[in-house]
Design a protein around this motif. Structure first.
Motif, PDB file in Angstrom:
ATOM      1  N   UNK A  21      31.506  43.181  56.485  1.00  0.00           N
ATOM      2  CA  UNK A  21      30.643  42.112  55.978  1.00  0.00           C
ATOM      3  C   UNK A  21      31.181  40.739  56.346  1.00  0.00           C
ATOM      4  N   UNK A  22      32.490  40.562  56.243  1.00  0.00           N
ATOM      5  CA  UNK A  22      33.097  39.261  56.501  1.00  0.00           C
ATOM      6  C   UNK A  22      33.708  39.173  57.897  1.00  0.00           C
ATOM      7  N   UNK A  23      33.473  40.181  58.738  1.00  0.00           N
ATOM      8  CA  UNK A  23      33.987  40.197  60.110  1.00  0.00           C
ATOM      9  C   UNK A  23      35.485  39.899  60.154  1.00  0.00           C
ATOM     10  N   UNK A  24      36.241  40.644  59.349  1.00  0.00           N
ATOM     11  CA  UNK A  24      37.677  40.417  59.237  1.00  0.00           C
ATOM     12  C   UNK A  24      38.424  41.190  60.319  1.00  0.00           C
ATOM     13  N   UNK A  25      39.432  40.551  60.903  1.00  0.00           N
ATOM     14  CA  UNK A  25      40.340  41.293  61.758  1.00  0.00           C
ATOM     15  C   UNK A  25      41.474  41.847  60.894  1.00  0.00           C
ATOM     16  N   UNK A  26      42.362  42.598  61.497  1.00  0.00           N
ATOM     17  CA  UNK A  26      43.411  43.268  60.727  1.00  0.00           C
ATOM     18  C   UNK A  26      44.328  42.274  60.016  1.00  0.00           C
ATOM     19  N   UNK A  49      30.254  39.998  44.849  1.00  0.00           N
ATOM     20  CA  UNK A  49      29.396  38.813  44.829  1.00  0.00           C
ATOM     21  C   UNK A  49      29.918  37.686  45.706  1.00  0.00           C
ATOM     22  N   UNK A  50      31.131  37.838  46.245  1.00  0.00           N
ATOM     23  CA  UNK A  50      31.718  36.776  47.072  1.00  0.00           C
ATOM     24  C   UNK A  50      30.875  36.538  48.314  1.00  0.00           C
ATOM     25  N   UNK A  51      30.675  35.270  48.642  1.00  0.00           N
ATOM     26  CA  UNK A  51      29.825  34.909  49.783  1.00  0.00           C
ATOM     27  C   UNK A  51      30.595  34.227  50.908  1.00  0.00           C
ATOM     28  N   UNK A  52      31.882  33.986  50.692  1.00  0.00           N
ATOM     29  CA  UNK A  52      32.708  33.346  51.715  1.00  0.00           C
ATOM     30  C   UNK A  52      34.133  33.836  51.557  1.00  0.00           C
ATOM     31  N   UNK A  90      39.544  34.430  46.014  1.00  0.00           N
ATOM     32  CA  UNK A  90      39.640  34.134  44.581  1.00  0.00           C
ATOM     33  C   UNK A  90      39.280  35.355  43.743  1.00  0.00           C
ATOM     34  N   UNK A  91      38.223  36.063  44.169  1.00  0.00           N
ATOM     35  CA  UNK A  91      37.801  37.257  43.440  1.00  0.00           C
ATOM     36  C   UNK A  91      38.865  38.347  43.502  1.00  0.00           C
ATOM     37  N   UNK A  92      39.485  38.532  44.659  1.00  0.00           N
ATOM     38  CA  UNK A  92      40.530  39.542  44.792  1.00  0.00           C
ATOM     39  C   UNK A  92      41.772  39.165  43.987  1.00  0.00           C
ATOM     40  N   UNK A  93      42.077  37.879  43.920  1.00  0.00           N
ATOM     41  CA  UNK A  93      43.210  37.427  43.110  1.00  0.00           C
ATOM     42  C   UNK A  93      42.953  37.740  41.640  1.00  0.00           C
ATOM     43  N   UNK A  94      41.712  37.476  41.176  1.00  0.00           N
ATOM     44  CA  UNK A  94      41.347  37.777  39.792  1.00  0.00           C
ATOM     45  C   UNK A  94      41.399  39.282  39.533  1.00  0.00           C
ATOM     46  N   UNK A  95      40.855  40.063  40.448  1.00  0.00           N
ATOM     47  CA  UNK A  95      40.876  41.514  40.309  1.00  0.00           C
ATOM     48  C   UNK A  95      42.318  42.028  40.276  1.00  0.00           C
ATOM     49  N   UNK A  96      43.168  41.470  41.129  1.00  0.00           N
ATOM     50  CA  UNK A  96      44.580  41.851  41.123  1.00  0.00           C
ATOM     51  C   UNK A  96      45.258  41.506  39.809  1.00  0.00           C
ATOM     52  N   UNK A  97      44.921  40.348  39.234  1.00  0.00           N
ATOM     53  CA  UNK A  97      45.495  39.951  37.956  1.00  0.00           C
ATOM     54  C   UNK A  97      45.119  40.932  36.847  1.00  0.00           C
ATOM     55  N   UNK A  98      43.837  41.293  36.775  1.00  0.00           N
ATOM     56  CA  UNK A  98      43.403  42.226  35.733  1.00  0.00           C
ATOM     57  C   UNK A  98      44.023  43.602  35.939  1.00  0.00           C
ATOM     58  N   UNK A  99      44.090  44.027  37.204  1.00  0.00           N
ATOM     59  CA  UNK A  99      44.692  45.320  37.517  1.00  0.00           C
ATOM     60  C   UNK A  99      46.171  45.326  37.114  1.00  0.00           C
TER      61      UNK A  99
END
Length: 408
Positions: free
Chosen positions: A35-40, A90-93, A99-108
């Motif tokens: 979705x975000x065209x990420x490289x490795x 829901x992240x669009x950029x 930021x969303x992954x940082x929050x998810x990591x914090x809760x985890x």
């Protein structure tokens, strides 16, 4: 059903829920990457952001565990864990995804500290080892979560629908199992320590954390390098190379399911010593083999060797009499996640100038470190059937716990 039995089942659900949502995320990483065209390299940075969120949460969760109680903090994390995962979909950029992954990591990470503290508390009340079984439930939940990702892709279900539906279902079952949080008082320690400030762990606990560091380095390396190693050393196909990590994971789950009986029979120190030896033997077997079948046996032995060490580390930390359990678990969690993060790049660094076989031999030496430090896990641990495995100073307390458990 007695009170401790209800709490045991509640902890089973929370471990499975924690693994479930993490597995859901892991199963959809390829979709996020596309979705975000990420490289490795970009994906690697985002995974570091997620782990960074977890590491940042550890000391805070340690303090809150003592201030609020592990059951209440676990409940709070359970309410926020699902929505945090949904924000990833829901992240669009790239900035909002980070930021969303940082929050998810914090809760985890916060839930990791709280649920291990709760699990260790239940273990003390039962007066027998149950932490390996709890960790097996995490692995089982992660496997189920990853499997739902496979079906979601096949059915062309969006990440938002997938993440939100599994989050709601998992949270509903888990919160129902947890029930209303009980009032908890922090367990007193021998030192005058406040629950709302950082506590520097004693040297012995740092050595216990070093065991966690050495094992988690190997776990991280198995996830990222097992397929690469098999393909390079045995010349197998890419599809067959994936069997290395599958063999490792299956052996780990199976051993964790039987881990409580093993620890009860052998005690934590001897179990850790044998575990490190088995992991070391498995790595040597893998390195010395050039055939797929023998290498898979080696990876299975590594999974068996690593399986119960981390649950024992958390149990040992939670039962240290010189520091509050929440702070102790936060300390060893930081070292464990540090090892998980450092393992894959360190293997790559060593492999770049000494070869992949040498890098795996380095992991074997780290497994031997767990063998050498195994006695540190025998200090101040709860009674696992045979009281000779515990500190004599704690035996009167253990007898009182056993009497209280029988009275329930």
């Amino acid at each position: 059903m007695t009170g401790v039995a209800r709490q045991r089942w509640a902890v089973v659900f929370i471990f499975a829920f924690n693994g479930l949502l993490f597995g859901v995320w892991a199963g959809r990483i390829p979709a996020i990457k596309e979705t975000f065209s990420l490289d490795s390299s970009s994906l690697g940075v985002l995974l570091l952001v997620l782990a960074g969120g977890a590491i940042v949460s550890f000391p805070v969760a340690g303090m809150l565990s003592e201030k609020l109680g592990v059951q209440k903090l676990t409940t709070i994390c359970a309410w926020g864990y699902g929505p945090a995962l949904v924000t990833v979909s829901l992240a669009s950029s790239l900035p909002t995804l980070a930021a969303a992954l940082f929050l998810f990591g914090m809760l985890h990470g916060a839930m990791d500290v709280a649920m291990n503290g709760w699990g260790a508390k239940v273990e003390r009340r039962l007066c027998r080892s149950v932490m390996p079984f709890f960790h097996a439930m995490f692995s089982l939940g992660a496997g189920i979560g990853a499997t739902t990702g496979y079906f979601a892709v096949r059915l062309e279900i969006s990440t938002f629908t997938h993440f939100s539906s599994i989050s709601v279902l998992g949270a509903a079952l888990t919160l129902a199992a947890i029930g209303k949080p009980q009032d908890e008082r922090p367990r007193p320690t021998t030192a005058n320590q406040g629950a709302s400030r950082f506590e520097w762990p004693p040297l012995t606990l740092l050595l216990v954390g070093l065991v966690a560091f050495s094992v988690s380095m190997g776990e991280g390396a198995m996830a990222d390098w097992s397929a690469v190693f098999l393909k390079a050393s045995t010349g197998t196909s890419e599809a067959q190379a994936a069997l290395g990590y599958a063999a490792f994971s299956a052996a780990m789950v199976a051993t964790r399911l039987a881990g409580s009986r093993i620890v009860t029979s052998l005690g934590p120190a001897l179990t850790t010593r044998l575990s490190g030896g088995i992991a070391c033997a498995g790595l040597f077997l893998t390195v010395s083999s050039s055939t797929l079948g023998v290498s898979l046996i080696g990876f299975s032995l590594v999974g068996i060797g690593y399986a119960v060490v981390m649950p024992l580390v958390f149990a040992r930390a939670a039962n240290d009499e010189r520091i509050q359990p929440g702070h102790a678990i936060a300390a060893v969690s930081t070292l464990a996640y540090g090892g998980m993060l450092l393992g894959p790049p360190l293997v790559g660094f060593v492999a770049s100038f000494a070869g992949l076989h040498s890098a795996f031999l380095m992991l074997a030496l780290l497994a031997l470190l767990a063998v050498l430090l195994a006695p540190k896990l025998a200090v101040h641990t709860p009674s696992y059937g045979n009281t000779t495995h515990t500190s004599p100073d704690l035996e009167p307390e253990n007898r009182a716990r056993r009497s209280a458990t029988r009275a329930e």
